[in-house]
Design a protein around this motif. Structure first.
Motif, PDB file in Angstrom:
ATOM      1  N   ARG A   1     -31.314 -51.616  25.012  1.00 48.09           N
ATOM      2  CA  ARG A   1     -30.695 -52.960  25.000  1.00 48.09           C
ATOM      3  C   ARG A   1     -29.419 -52.958  24.160  1.00 48.09           C
ATOM      4  N   LEU A   2     -29.390 -52.203  23.070  1.00 49.07           N
ATOM      5  CA  LEU A   2     -28.167 -52.117  22.284  1.00 49.07           C
ATOM      6  C   LEU A   2     -27.070 -51.376  23.055  1.00 49.07           C
ATOM      7  N   ARG A   3     -27.451 -50.342  23.794  1.00 49.89           N
ATOM      8  CA  ARG A   3     -26.466 -49.646  24.640  1.00 49.89           C
ATOM      9  C   ARG A   3     -25.882 -50.617  25.666  1.00 49.89           C
ATOM     10  N   GLN A   4     -26.731 -51.464  26.232  1.00 50.48           N
ATOM     11  CA  GLN A   4     -26.267 -52.457  27.197  1.00 50.48           C
ATOM     12  C   GLN A   4     -25.254 -53.403  26.553  1.00 50.48           C
ATOM     13  N   ALA A   5     -25.550 -53.813  25.304  1.00 56.24           N
ATOM     14  CA  ALA A   5     -24.640 -54.711  24.594  1.00 56.24           C
ATOM     15  C   ALA A   5     -23.303 -54.038  24.316  1.00 56.24           C
ATOM     16  N   ILE A   6     -23.359 -52.749  23.954  1.00 60.24           N
ATOM     17  CA  ILE A   6     -22.125 -52.010  23.672  1.00 60.24           C
ATOM     18  C   ILE A   6     -21.315 -51.837  24.951  1.00 60.24           C
ATOM     19  N   ASP A   7     -21.977 -51.401  26.016  1.00 61.02           N
ATOM     20  CA  ASP A   7     -21.274 -51.151  27.282  1.00 61.02           C
ATOM     21  C   ASP A   7     -20.725 -52.442  27.886  1.00 61.02           C
ATOM     22  N   GLY A   8     -21.456 -53.550  27.696  1.00 64.03           N
ATOM     23  CA  GLY A   8     -21.036 -54.824  28.271  1.00 64.03           C
ATOM     24  C   GLY A   8     -20.178 -55.659  27.344  1.00 64.03           C
TER      25      GLY A   8
ATOM     26  N   GLU B   1     -20.887 -57.231  24.664  1.00 67.02           N
ATOM     27  CA  GLU B   1     -21.555 -58.479  24.306  1.00 67.02           C
ATOM     28  C   GLU B   1     -21.446 -58.744  22.810  1.00 67.02           C
ATOM     29  N   ARG B   2     -21.563 -60.003  22.461  1.00 65.70           N
ATOM     30  CA  ARG B   2     -21.576 -60.369  21.045  1.00 65.70           C
ATOM     31  C   ARG B   2     -23.011 -60.253  20.530  1.00 65.70           C
TER      32      ARG B   2
ATOM     33  N   ALA C   1     -26.418 -68.921  16.849  1.00 69.92           N
ATOM     34  CA  ALA C   1     -26.095 -67.738  17.641  1.00 69.92           C
ATOM     35  C   ALA C   1     -25.783 -68.122  19.084  1.00 69.92           C
ATOM     36  N   ALA C   2     -26.636 -68.956  19.667  1.00 71.31           N
ATOM     37  CA  ALA C   2     -26.424 -69.377  21.057  1.00 71.31           C
ATOM     38  C   ALA C   2     -25.125 -70.155  21.200  1.00 71.31           C
ATOM     39  N   ALA C   3     -24.839 -71.032  20.222  1.00 72.71           N
ATOM     40  CA  ALA C   3     -23.623 -71.847  20.279  1.00 72.71           C
ATOM     41  C   ALA C   3     -22.361 -71.009  20.126  1.00 72.71           C
ATOM     42  N   ASN C   4     -22.478 -69.861  19.469  1.00 69.97           N
ATOM     43  CA  ASN C   4     -21.307 -69.017  19.194  1.00 69.97           C
ATOM     44  C   ASN C   4     -21.155 -67.863  20.173  1.00 69.97           C
ATOM     45  N   GLY C   5     -21.862 -67.920  21.299  1.00 71.59           N
ATOM     46  CA  GLY C   5     -21.658 -66.930  22.344  1.00 71.59           C
ATOM     47  C   GLY C   5     -22.377 -65.618  22.134  1.00 71.59           C
ATOM     48  N   VAL C   6     -23.331 -65.592  21.241  1.00 67.31           N
ATOM     49  CA  VAL C   6     -24.116 -64.379  21.013  1.00 67.31           C
ATOM     50  C   VAL C   6     -25.057 -64.154  22.198  1.00 67.31           C
ATOM     51  N   LYS C   7     -25.213 -62.910  22.604  1.00 72.79           N
ATOM     52  CA  LYS C   7     -26.130 -62.569  23.694  1.00 72.79           C
ATOM     53  C   LYS C   7     -27.377 -61.844  23.203  1.00 72.79           C
TER      54      LYS C   7
ATOM     55  N   ASP D   1     -31.375 -62.623  24.091  1.00 72.85           N
ATOM     56  CA  ASP D   1     -32.304 -61.500  23.962  1.00 72.85           C
ATOM     57  C   ASP D   1     -32.554 -61.246  22.482  1.00 72.85           C
ATOM     58  N   LEU D   2     -33.752 -60.761  22.160  1.00 68.54           N
ATOM     59  CA  LEU D   2     -34.160 -60.603  20.768  1.00 68.54           C
ATOM     60  C   LEU D   2     -34.780 -59.228  20.553  1.00 68.54           C
ATOM     61  N   ILE D   3     -34.275 -58.512  19.559  1.00 70.41           N
ATOM     62  CA  ILE D   3     -34.903 -57.280  19.068  1.00 70.41           C
ATOM     63  C   ILE D   3     -35.381 -57.561  17.654  1.00 70.41           C
ATOM     64  N   ILE D   4     -36.659 -57.392  17.410  1.00 72.69           N
ATOM     65  CA  ILE D   4     -37.216 -57.618  16.079  1.00 72.69           C
ATOM     66  C   ILE D   4     -37.415 -56.276  15.396  1.00 72.69           C
ATOM     67  N   THR D   5     -36.875 -56.128  14.192  1.00 66.53           N
ATOM     68  CA  THR D   5     -37.187 -54.969  13.353  1.00 66.53           C
ATOM     69  C   THR D   5     -37.714 -55.510  12.027  1.00 66.53           C
TER      70      THR D   5
END
Length: 585
Positions: free
Chosen positions: A73-80, A82-83, A134-140, A164-168
C-alpha cells in the motif's frame, strides 16, 4: 510523613561452582558470570548474542503479519503520488516514530504530513479529529505509529471518509481484538508483534521499533540498501527503544547499543542542540542519558504543551531553529519538574490526611492500592507522580485529573500486580483504558469514580498479599573489598546498555566503615558518604536521600547495596558507589 518500610534485600546468587565454571569458559570475573546467570543467560547462543550483538541479527520484517500488505500500500502511495499522513503519539516513542516516518517518506519524494494528538484536547490514541483533518486535507493514506491497536471506531471513521489506514503499534491488543472483524476490514494492514495471530519472533519492540521494521521493508522493496536506513534512523529508534522502557533483549539490544553510537555522533541538528543544552554533547552516551536527560525533555512538550515542539526539533534541518527549540524544551522540562514537585507534595498530603481532594477515603493501613483524584492536577505529570508514589508506598497507584464530567487517570504498579489485568476487572466502571502490566491510562466519569475506586481496591486486595507490599531490592551478588577493581567495572560495561530486563548490576558489601558524610546538590537533596575498607576508601552517592544525613554515625559499620561506577574528575578516574540502600551492619 510515616516511616517507610525497610527494604528487603534479596541476594540472587552467590559465587558458586556454576558461576566459576561460566567465568572460566568466558574468561571473565566470577562476579560478571553471576550477573549473566541472573539474566538467565546460560545457553551458548544466547550468551553470544548478548555479548556480541549485531545488526545483522535483526529479524526479517516480513515475519510480522501484514507487512507485505503495508509495504504494497505504501508503494501504491509512492507510485500514485498520494498524500500520506503519519499519525503519532505524544511521548518520546510516538514522536520519534513520527519523525522517522516523515523524514523517510519525504526523502522518497512523498507528500507527507503528520498529526500528533494534544494530550488534553484529544487524549491518547488515534484521534477522530485527526482523521477528519486528514480527509479534509486530501490525504489518501494514514499510517499510525505507536497507537491504533484499539482504534475500532476511528478505523471505521477512516473507511467512511475514504481513507486507507495502516496501523503500526506495539501495545497489547484489547480482549475484543479478534472479534472485531469490521476493524480488520477497515485497515489495510495491522502491524503489531503482539497480535495473537502474529508469528514475529520478538514481542518487545517499541512503537518506533515496529515503524522501523516497516521502513526497512519499504526501503529494501524500493531497491535501496538496508544499511542506509540504519545510518539515517537508528539514532531515533534507539532513543525511543530506551525511553519507552521496552525489554533490552533480543534485537532491541542491538538497536539500543548501535543506536546509542549513532546518537552520540548524530548529524540531526535538533538532537545535537538538545544534547548541547543538556551538557552532554561529545560524551559517550548511555541509556542513562536517554532515560534521564534527553527523554524527559522530549516528553515535557507533550506533557505540558504540545508534542509538536519535540517533533519539530527532530525534524528540523536548521541549526538556529534547532537551538531555539532545544531551549524551549529545556524550559518546559523545568516547568514540568515544578509541576511534578507540587503535585507530589499535594498527593502525599492527601495520603497522610486520609482523604483526597474529592472526598475519597485513603486508608493506607488497610488498602493495598492507592486511587487519588483532584481537579487541580495537570494530567501531563500524574503518571510520573504515580510512579513516585508506587515506589514510596509499595502499592499500585492511580492518579486522576478530574474535569467537569470525567477524569483522565494514569497508573503505575509494583512487580506483584499486573495493572492492565487489574483494570480489566474494573472495565464496567471505566469509559476506556489501556496500557501494560506496570503502567496504564484510563478515563472515568465523575459519577463512577467512587465505584471504580472501590472495585480497584477490591481487585488489589484479592491479588496482593502482605509480603507483596514489602519493598524488595534484587542484588546480583555480594562483593568483598578485593572485588572492587577497575577491571571489574570495565568488564561489566560490556553488558550495557542497561534497561528493562537487563538492569544495571546491583551488589552488596558488608562492614563498610563510615568515614564522613555530607549533603550535595540543590537544597542538600542528595547524600554523599565516604566509606572505607582497610586502607581503601570510596565515595558513595545516595541520590534523593539528603534527608538521611545524620542517620548513621561516624565510624559506624554499614552494609551497602549499590552499583559500581567510575567518576572522572579533572581526568583522574576514581571508583564510586551509586547507593540503592544502606543498613547497619
Amino acid at each position: 510523613m510515616r516511616q517507610k518500610t525497610q527494604r528487603r534485600w534479596r541476594i540472587l546468587r552467590r559465587i558458586d561452582a556454576e558461576s566459576r565454571a561460566l567465568a572460566e569458559t568466558l574468561g571473565i570475573h566470577p562476579v560478571s558470570a553471576c550477573v549473566l546467570l541472573n539474566r538467565n543467560l546460560t545457553e551458548p547462543a544466547a550468551l553470544q548474542h548478548f555479548l556480541n550483538p549485531s545488526l545483522e541479527s535483526l529479524h526479517d520484517p516480513y515475519l510480522m503479519k501484514d507487512m507485505d500488505k503495508a509495504v504494497a500500500r505504501l508503494r501504491q502511495a509512492i507510485d500514485g503520488q498520494e498524500r500520506v499522513m503519519i499519525h503519532g503519539d505524544y511521548d518520546v516513542d510516538g514522536v520519534a516514530a513520527t519523525a522517522m516516518m516523515v523524514r523517510m517518506l519525504s526523502a522518497l519524494g512523498v507528500d507527507v504530513t503528520h498529526h500528533i494528538p494534544h494530550r488534553v484536547d484529544e487524549g491518547y490514541g488515534v484521534s477522530a479529529e485527526g482523521i477528519r483533518q486528514a480527509a479534509a486535507n486530501g490525504v489518501k493514506l494514514v499510517v499510525t505509529v505507536d497507537c491504533g491497536i484499539s482504534a475500532y471506531e476511528e478505523a471505521l471513521l477512516a473507511r467512511e471518509l475514504g481513507l486507507d489506514l495502516i496501523i503500526t503499534d506495539h501495545h497489547q491488543p484489547p480482549p475484543a481484538f479478534e472479534s472485531q472483524i469490521a476493524y480488520f476490514g477497515a485497515a489495510v494492514a495491522v502491524l503489531n508483534p503482539n497480535r495473537p495471530d502474529c508469528g514475529y519472533p520478538f514481542k518487545g519492540l517499541c512503537g518506533c521499533g515496529v515503524a522501523y521494521k516497516l521502513a526497512t521493508a519499504l526501503v529494501e522493496n524500493l531497491g535501496h540498501p538496508g544499511n542506509a536506513l540504519q545510518r539515517a534512523y537508528l539514532d531515533l529508534t534507539a532513543l525511543a527503544t530506551i525511553a519507552d522502557i521496552v525489554p533490552l533483549r533480543d534485537e532491541n539490544r542491538a538497536i539500543a547499543q548501535f543506536g546509542l553510537e549513532r546518537l552520540s555522533d548524530t548529524k540531526k541538528p535538533g538532537l545535537k542542540a538538545l544534547m548541547g543544552v543538556c551538557g552532554i554533547a561529545g560524551k559517550r552516551l548511555s541509556s542513562y542519558h536517554v532515560g534521564f536527560v534527553l527523554g524527559p525533555r522530549l516528553n515535557a512538550a507533550g506533557r505540558l504543551d504540545t508534542a509538536e515542539t519535540a517533533l519539530n526539533l527532530l525534524l528540523t534541518r536548521d541549526d538556529s531553529e534547532a537551538g531555539r527549540l532545544a531551549d524551549a524544551l529545556n524550559q518546559l522540562n523545568r516547568e514540568r519538574q515544578e509541576e511534578e514537585s507540587s503535585t507530589l507534595q499535594d498527593a502525599e498530603l492527601m495520603i497522610e490526611s486520609g482523604a483526597d481532594a474529592l472526598g475519597g477515603d485513603i486508608l493506607l493501613d488497610s488498602d493495598k492500592a492507592l486511587v487519588l483524584a483532584s481537579e487541580d492536577w495537570h494530567m501531563g505529570v500524574v503518571g510520573i507522580v504515580a510512579s513516585r508514589l508506587a515506589e514510596r508506598y509499595v502499592r499500585p497507584t492511580i492518579l486522576i485529573t478530574m474535569g467537569e464530567d470525567e477524569g483522565k487517570g494514569s497508573g503505575r504498579s509494583i512487580r506483584a500486580f499486573d495493572l492492565k489485568k487489574g483494570l480489566d476487572g474494573c472495565a464496567d466502571y471505566l469509559v476506556g483504558y489501556g496500557g501494560h502490566a506496570q503502567a496504564a491510562g484510563l478515563t472515568v466519569t465523575r459519577g463512577q469514580l467512587s465505584q471504580f475506586r472501590a472495585r480497584f481496591l477490591q481487585v488489589a486486595d484479592e491479588q496482593l498479599g502482605a509480603d507483596d507490599l514489602i519493598p524488595v531490592v534484587d542484588i546480583d551478588c555480594e562483593l568483598g573489598p578485593r572485588d572492587l577493581t577497575f577491571e571489574l567495572v570495565n568488564e561489566l560495561r560490556r553488558f550495557e546498555p542497561y534497561g528493562h530486563e537487563n538492569p544495571g548490576p546491583v551488589f552488596a558489601i558488608r562492614g563498610a566503615k563510615l568515614l564522613d558524610q555530607c549533603t550535595v546538590g540543590a537544597n542538600g537533596k542528595h547524600l554523599k558518604l565516604r566509606v572505607g575498607f582497610w586502607e581503601a576508601s570510596y565515595d558513595a552517592l545516595w541520590w534523593r536521600k539528603g534527608d538521611n544525613f545524620g542517620r548513621f554515625s561516624r565510624h559506624q559499620l554499614l552494609d551497602l547495596c549499590f552499583s559500581l561506577d567510575i567518576n572522572e574528575y579533572q581526568g583522574i578516574p576514581s571508583m564510586q558507589f551509586v547507593v540503592k540502600d544502606v543498613q547497619p551492619s
